[in-house]
Scaffold this motif. Structure first.
Motif, PDB file in Angstrom:
ATOM      1  N   GLN A 401       0.843  -1.199   0.000  1.00 53.02           N
ATOM      2  CA  GLN A 401       0.000   0.000   0.000  1.00 53.02           C
ATOM      3  C   GLN A 401       0.877   1.247   0.000  1.00 53.02           C
ATOM      4  O   GLN A 401       0.588   2.222  -0.693  1.00 53.02           O
ATOM      5  N   GLN A 402       1.972   1.200   0.765  1.00 59.91           N
ATOM      6  CA  GLN A 402       2.828   2.385   0.797  1.00 59.91           C
ATOM      7  C   GLN A 402       3.548   2.611  -0.529  1.00 59.91           C
ATOM      8  O   GLN A 402       3.865   3.751  -0.867  1.00 59.91           O
ATOM      9  N   MET A 403       3.788   1.568  -1.311  1.00 63.20           N
ATOM     10  CA  MET A 403       4.375   1.780  -2.628  1.00 63.20           C
ATOM     11  C   MET A 403       3.440   2.604  -3.512  1.00 63.20           C
ATOM     12  O   MET A 403       3.891   3.500  -4.245  1.00 63.20           O
ATOM     13  N   GLU A 404       2.143   2.316  -3.461  1.00 64.23           N
ATOM     14  CA  GLU A 404       1.214   3.109  -4.269  1.00 64.23           C
ATOM     15  C   GLU A 404       1.001   4.502  -3.673  1.00 64.23           C
ATOM     16  O   GLU A 404       0.877   5.489  -4.409  1.00 64.23           O
ATOM     17  N   GLU A 405       0.978   4.613  -2.349  1.00 61.02           N
ATOM     18  CA  GLU A 405       0.887   5.928  -1.727  1.00 61.02           C
ATOM     19  C   GLU A 405       2.110   6.780  -2.081  1.00 61.02           C
ATOM     20  O   GLU A 405       1.991   7.983  -2.368  1.00 61.02           O
ATOM     21  N   LEU A 406       3.276   6.158  -2.052  1.00 65.86           N
ATOM     22  CA  LEU A 406       4.515   6.864  -2.360  1.00 65.86           C
ATOM     23  C   LEU A 406       4.527   7.336  -3.817  1.00 65.86           C
ATOM     24  O   LEU A 406       4.885   8.483  -4.111  1.00 65.86           O
ATOM     25  N   ALA A 407       4.097   6.437  -4.716  1.00 67.72           N
ATOM     26  CA  ALA A 407       4.053   6.805  -6.134  1.00 67.72           C
ATOM     27  C   ALA A 407       3.107   7.977  -6.369  1.00 67.72           C
ATOM     28  O   ALA A 407       3.428   8.919  -7.119  1.00 67.72           O
ATOM     29  N   ASP A 408       1.937   7.936  -5.740  1.00 64.94           N
ATOM     30  CA  ASP A 408       0.979   9.026  -5.917  1.00 64.94           C
ATOM     31  C   ASP A 408       1.545  10.344  -5.396  1.00 64.94           C
ATOM     32  O   ASP A 408       1.367  11.402  -6.017  1.00 64.94           O
ATOM     33  N   ALA A 409       2.251  10.269  -4.268  1.00 61.36           N
ATOM     34  CA  ALA A 409       2.832  11.489  -3.714  1.00 61.36           C
ATOM     35  C   ALA A 409       3.944  12.035  -4.602  1.00 61.36           C
ATOM     36  O   ALA A 409       4.162  13.253  -4.674  1.00 61.36           O
ATOM     37  N   LEU A 410       4.662  11.154  -5.302  1.00 61.57           N
ATOM     38  CA  LEU A 410       5.736  11.567  -6.197  1.00 61.57           C
ATOM     39  C   LEU A 410       5.226  11.990  -7.566  1.00 61.57           C
ATOM     40  O   LEU A 410       5.982  12.533  -8.375  1.00 61.57           O
ATOM     41  N   GLY A 411       3.952  11.687  -7.848  1.00 58.54           N
ATOM     42  CA  GLY A 411       3.423  11.934  -9.177  1.00 58.54           C
ATOM     43  C   GLY A 411       3.905  10.919 -10.192  1.00 58.54           C
ATOM     44  O   GLY A 411       3.966  11.215 -11.399  1.00 58.54           O
ATOM     45  N   MET A 412       4.242   9.721  -9.721  1.00 59.26           N
ATOM     46  CA  MET A 412       4.710   8.633 -10.586  1.00 59.26           C
ATOM     47  C   MET A 412       3.629   7.583 -10.726  1.00 59.26           C
ATOM     48  O   MET A 412       2.739   7.465  -9.873  1.00 59.26           O
ATOM     49  N   ASP A 413       3.721   6.795 -11.769  1.00 56.40           N
ATOM     50  CA  ASP A 413       2.869   5.615 -11.860  1.00 56.40           C
ATOM     51  C   ASP A 413       3.403   4.560 -10.903  1.00 56.40           C
ATOM     52  O   ASP A 413       4.617   4.303 -10.858  1.00 56.40           O
ATOM     53  N   PRO A 414       2.543   3.917 -10.102  1.00 54.90           N
ATOM     54  CA  PRO A 414       3.022   2.913  -9.148  1.00 54.90           C
ATOM     55  C   PRO A 414       3.790   1.760  -9.796  1.00 54.90           C
ATOM     56  O   PRO A 414       4.706   1.207  -9.190  1.00 54.90           O
ATOM     57  N   MET A 415       3.414   1.386 -11.015  1.00 55.08           N
ATOM     58  CA  MET A 415       4.156   0.328 -11.700  1.00 55.08           C
ATOM     59  C   MET A 415       5.571   0.798 -12.039  1.00 55.08           C
ATOM     60  O   MET A 415       6.540   0.028 -11.910  1.00 55.08           O
ATOM     61  N   ASP A 416       5.709   2.038 -12.455  1.00 60.59           N
ATOM     62  CA  ASP A 416       7.040   2.558 -12.752  1.00 60.59           C
ATOM     63  C   ASP A 416       7.898   2.605 -11.493  1.00 60.59           C
ATOM     64  O   ASP A 416       9.107   2.318 -11.535  1.00 60.59           O
ATOM     65  N   LEU A 417       7.293   2.995 -10.382  1.00 61.41           N
ATOM     66  CA  LEU A 417       8.038   3.019  -9.120  1.00 61.41           C
ATOM     67  C   LEU A 417       8.510   1.618  -8.754  1.00 61.41           C
ATOM     68  O   LEU A 417       9.661   1.426  -8.340  1.00 61.41           O
ATOM     69  N   ARG A 418       7.638   0.650  -8.910  1.00 61.25           N
ATOM     70  CA  ARG A 418       8.017  -0.732  -8.594  1.00 61.25           C
ATOM     71  C   ARG A 418       9.141  -1.216  -9.513  1.00 61.25           C
ATOM     72  O   ARG A 418      10.107  -1.825  -9.059  1.00 61.25           O
ATOM     73  N   LEU A 419       8.995  -0.968 -10.802  1.00 62.96           N
ATOM     74  CA  LEU A 419      10.007  -1.421 -11.751  1.00 62.96           C
ATOM     75  C   LEU A 419      11.345  -0.733 -11.498  1.00 62.96           C
ATOM     76  O   LEU A 419      12.412  -1.354 -11.651  1.00 62.96           O
ATOM     77  N   ARG A 420      11.314   0.516 -11.108  1.00 65.59           N
ATOM     78  CA  ARG A 420      12.552   1.245 -10.841  1.00 65.59           C
ATOM     79  C   ARG A 420      13.338   0.613  -9.691  1.00 65.59           C
ATOM     80  O   ARG A 420      14.578   0.632  -9.679  1.00 65.59           O
ATOM     81  N   ASN A 421      12.611   0.061  -8.728  1.00 69.87           N
ATOM     82  CA  ASN A 421      13.248  -0.467  -7.517  1.00 69.87           C
ATOM     83  C   ASN A 421      13.229  -1.987  -7.438  1.00 69.87           C
ATOM     84  O   ASN A 421      13.578  -2.561  -6.398  1.00 69.87           O
ATOM     85  N   ALA A 422      12.830  -2.650  -8.515  1.00 73.29           N
ATOM     86  CA  ALA A 422      12.616  -4.105  -8.461  1.00 73.29           C
ATOM     87  C   ALA A 422      13.902  -4.874  -8.181  1.00 73.29           C
ATOM     88  O   ALA A 422      14.980  -4.519  -8.675  1.00 73.29           O
ATOM     89  N   ASN A 423      13.750  -5.930  -7.382  1.00 72.03           N
ATOM     90  CA  ASN A 423      14.853  -6.869  -7.162  1.00 72.03           C
ATOM     91  C   ASN A 423      15.257  -7.489  -8.496  1.00 72.03           C
ATOM     92  O   ASN A 423      14.438  -7.654  -9.397  1.00 72.03           O
ATOM     93  N   GLN A 424      16.532  -7.883  -8.608  1.00 73.72           N
ATOM     94  CA  GLN A 424      17.045  -8.504  -9.817  1.00 73.72           C
ATOM     95  C   GLN A 424      17.873  -9.732  -9.456  1.00 73.72           C
ATOM     96  O   GLN A 424      18.417  -9.835  -8.344  1.00 73.72           O
ATOM     97  N   SER A 425      17.968 -10.650 -10.394  1.00 71.24           N
ATOM     98  CA  SER A 425      18.806 -11.827 -10.194  1.00 71.24           C
ATOM     99  C   SER A 425      20.233 -11.386  -9.871  1.00 71.24           C
ATOM    100  O   SER A 425      20.776 -10.474 -10.498  1.00 71.24           O
ATOM    101  N   GLY A 426      20.830 -12.020  -8.884  1.00 70.48           N
ATOM    102  CA  GLY A 426      22.179 -11.677  -8.463  1.00 70.48           C
ATOM    103  C   GLY A 426      22.242 -10.715  -7.303  1.00 70.48           C
ATOM    104  O   GLY A 426      23.314 -10.531  -6.700  1.00 70.48           O
TER     105      GLY A 426
END
Length: 811
Positions: A401-426
């Motif tokens: 929920q805070q990821m979407e709240e954070l995205a809205d406060a930043l004026g970002m799309d929540p999916m973009d925020l998630r993708l920007r910070n997503a875990n990666q292999s390795g």
């Protein structure tokens, strides 16, 4: 580490867009030839036990019958907190048909449980409504219940505490006053630090803050707990139990009751569901054994549906106060969690739900700084267990929920925020979680496209509709809670060529027998119908720590594959002699050994087994293996890699909210899960669909409502389980990242699908109404009250330069 390969299997697009193809994801799709090379792996195989179940031939514990079998029953406390002044069982003992009456005064028992704070039959004090006080064994259920009504218990009722925050106050009634080592009602703490949260907060452009709560909920298997215990004339004990951890269970029985564990056999009959509710040993297990010992007869104890709600382990309520901060570009800077977990009257494994919840706070996305302060509180309620998801639905509800709240406060799309910070292999997270494979970004992209997220999110409020997303991380290769997280396997080939896998793993209805048979069949080059799985008897099966943490496919699968490979190599050694060809030039397909360069030169596997059996110096083809994942227990600061692999995924929920009544209707659910490799896609899909349905119940309706310590509606009708009408069309996508440590690349998926559902639904409700749900289930009267009160998010936006901790409410 290079990006892992990714095979995407997708369901239909509900919006009519083109089907998502595996070639869309950055060129990382696995070539079809790599999938097609398998003979068994990746095929859709029905559960091996399905025919017996659908025709009524499966034998459950309640179906067991034996000479002289008695029926057991338990007398439970009607008080949430009371001292036991006296117990009089004399009248019950005189009732015709009664063969044993037991209570703390006439049995030998020792404390059990994680903190050794519990007794099977309570001696001096009861601590929740439903606590076990006495028990009887009689010739039938009616007589047993009549005997219970004749037992007289004199109680001194004590003040009780049901709220975990009140329980932690100095003035609260002390629940375990017999234990000077326990301070007040604080049963344990979980405190963790990574980096410098306070410094990171000064650099944050946006900070969101809020409280998020979850209720006490029940696993609600179709089959209630049923235990049968019998001593033979030599004193050997056999117990038929649906417990997950049979070897630890056997040792706990011995330690608590003063038995020799070498003389205990545990048999697992077919299990009618568990969802973690049967993972732990409980008072009723010990009581059944005590009744069998005192009566000299076999005893069956079958809990009623009401007892299943009131007297067994539940999903514990957890309350989060969470802050999350990010810079102006949307890079996560910190998470800060203050947590209170309500574990009820005693500490079973449920007290460790923060082990997994903490992983989500610290390691869901790339979070450089994090802090957790958690108190686990004793309260006068039935206590928490290791229910499916084990603390993660509660944590994900807050974090996502805070990821979407954070995205809205930043004026970002929540999916973009998630993708920007997503875990990666390795990745290795600050807490020490080693991400060997990760398809999180692919999962997010899939559900984003299929749901029409970019076109529809934030545009449907006029129709009271909304979209909400949630992602998750969860253990997918076990979770080391014991010195060993391993599992043993034995593969035996008989003279007909049939193969038997004897595995330490347990079948709870999740389809593990089928998956393990597929792994053995693939490794040995034989049809799956040539494999039989044996797994139910501790006298026969090798050691396994038990079913938990989505570990069976990964851990037991690796053990089975290792044993199968060793058995195959023995057969190839003999076939090499018969075909006069080096073993390295042979292959096994469909139960036939053939020369790879000349398939016309071949011999049936059964014939090879017979020749090896009968030749001089030969013998039975048998191989053993033990696989213990390369993980370790976390250190005292809760750092360390507890799982050999981690599963990831993302869901998007679409809801419609009636603002007049608060009724939330889930319309669509899109899911994408990183499963490593789908050994059996049909089984993976079934686990995800079933888990999603369970998550829908958590999100919208399931709750054990408690007044003054009493569960007010301990029945299926009123509890709030979802029905088929409540479960919408669910799209399932399997993302294959082929984990380097999993058997054929597989990771566990058993718990994952329920985890993000409450968060996704809450985010969808917020999109539809502008109101932020702070707790689940989101029942109509709660949602109506939130809408009327105008509940909102709490976010502060700062200028890019460092600022103080103040900030306005952005709604």
């Amino acid at each position: 580490m290079a990006p892992s390969c990714c095979q995407v299997r997708v369901g239909p697009d509900l919006n009519g867009a083109a089907e998502v193809g595996s070639d869309r994801w950055d060129g990382r799709a696995m070539p079809a030839s790599q999938v097609d090379e398998f003979q068994v792996i990746g095929k859709r195989v029905a559960k091996l036990d399905a025919p017996a179940k659908v025709t009524g031939r499966t034998v459950y514990a309640d179906d067991l019958s034996m000479a002289g079998l008695l029926e057991g029953a338990i007398l439970r406390s009607p008080h949430a907190h009371a001292r036991i002044r006296s117990i009089d069982v004399s009248a019950a003992e005189q009732l015709p048909g009664v063969r044993a009456v037991i209570y703390a005064g006439n049995v030998t028992q020792r404390p059990f449980g994680y903190s050794h704070d519990n007794l099977p039959l309570k001696r001096d004090k009861v601590r929740f409504i439903g606590d076990e006080v006495a028990a009887v064994a009689a010739i039938d259920e009616e007589t047993a219940k009549a005997a219970l009504s004749m037992i007289k218990v004199d109680y001194e009722v004590l003040p009780a505490v049901f709220d975990p925050f009140e329980a932690l106050e100095e003035t609260a009634p002390v629940i375990h006053d017999e234990r000077p080592d326990i301070v007040g009602n604080l049963s344990m703490r979980w405190d963790y630090d990574a980096g410098d949260v306070d410094e990171a907060a000064t650099r944050a452009a946006v900070v969101v803050e809020g409280d998020y709560s979850s209720p006490q909920a029940a696993p609600v298997p179709i089959e209630t707990h049923v235990i049968v215990a019998s001593f033979d004339p030599d004193g050997h004990l056999t117990v038929w139990s649906p417990v997950h951890m049979v070897f630890m269970y056997r040792k706990e029985l011995a330690d608590c009751l003063g038995l020799d564990w070498r003389h205990i056999t545990v048999i697992q009959p077919s299990v009618g569901g568990s969802f973690g509710g049967k993972i732990d040993i409980d008072s009723h297990d010990f009581i059944t054994v005590l009744l069998a010992r005192h009566s000299g007869r076999p005893v069956r104890l079958a809990l009623s549906r009401e007892e299943e709600f009131t007297g067994t382990r539940t999903r514990q309520p957890i309350h989060f106060h969470l802050r999350t901060g990010a810079d102006a570009e949307g890079n996560l800077l910190f998470r800060d969690a203050e947590v209170v977990s309500d574990n009820g009257a005693y500490n079973a494994w449920g007290s460790h739900a923060m082990l997994v919840a903490m992983n989500t706070v610290t390691s869901m996305y790339r979070v450089p700084n994090s802090r957790v302060r958690c108190s686990v509180a004793y309260t006068n309620k039935n206590y928490g267990g290791s229910v499916r998801g084990f603390g993660n639905p509660q944590a994900t509800f807050a974090v996502e929920q805070q990821m979407e709240e954070l995205a809205d406060a930043l004026g970002m799309d929540p999916m973009d925020l998630r993708l920007r910070n997503a875990n990666q292999s390795g990745d290795v997270t600050p807490q020490g979680l080693e991400i060997t494979s990760c398809g999180l970004s692919d999962c997010l992209r899939i559900v984003r496209e299929q749901s029409g997220w970019d076109q529809r999110r934030g545009t449907m409020r006029g129709r009271h509709r909304g979209l909400g997303a949630a992602a998750f991380i969860h253990v997918g290769g076990g979770a080391r809670i014991y010195a060993s997280d391993g599992c043993g396997a034995v593969v035996k080939v008989d003279d007909s060529g049939e193969v038997t896998l004897i595995t330490g793993a347990s079948e709870l209805g999740q389809g593990s027998e089928t998956v393990l048979a597929m792994i053995v069949a693939e490794e040995m080059g034989i049809p799956i119908d040539s494999v039989r799985v044996v797994n139910s008897n501790t006298d026969v099966k090798p050691w396994d720590v038990g079913v938990h943490a989505s570990r069976t496919t990964f851990v037991a699968g690796n053990a089975a594959r290792m044993a199968a490979a060793a058995a195959r190599d023995k057969l190839l050694e003999t076939a090499s002699e018969l075909l006069e060809t080096p073993a390295g030039e042979l292959r096994v397909r469909d139960g036939v050994v053939e020369v790879a360069a000349d398939p016309s030169r071949r011999i049936e596997l059964g014939r090879v087994a017979r020749r090896r059996l009968l030749r001089e110096g030969g013998g039975v083809v048998m191989a053993t293996a033990f696989y213990d994942p390369p993980t370790h227990n976390q250190d005292k600061d809760y750092r360390g890699n507890i799982s050999a692999a981690y599963g990831f995924g993302a869901h998007v929920a679409e809801v419609e909210v009636d603002p007049g009544t608060g009724m939330v209707r889930l319309i669509n659910l899109w899911t994408a899960h990183d499963v490593g490799r789908a050994i059996n896609p049909m089984s993976c899909e079934g686990q995800i669909e079933g888990g999603a349905a369970m998550g829908i119940g958590l999100a919208l309706s399931e709750e054990l409502v408690i007044f003054d310590g009493e569960i007010v509606a301990p029945n299926l009708h009123d509890y709030g389980m979802p029905t088929a009408v409540d479960v919408p069309r669910t799209v399932v996508n399997l993302v294959e990242t082929v984990d380097p440590l999993g058997p054929f690349g597989a990771k566990g998926v058993g718990e994952a699908a329920l985890i993000p559902v409450p968060a996704a639904v809450a985010n969808a409700v917020a999109d539809a109404t502008g109101v932020r749900p702070r707790e689940y289930p989101m029942r109509p009267w709660k949602v109506k009250a939130w809408i009327d009160a105008g509940e909102s998010s709490h976010a502060s936006r700062r200028a890019a330069e460092p600022a103080d901790k103040g900030g306005g409410d952005n709604g």
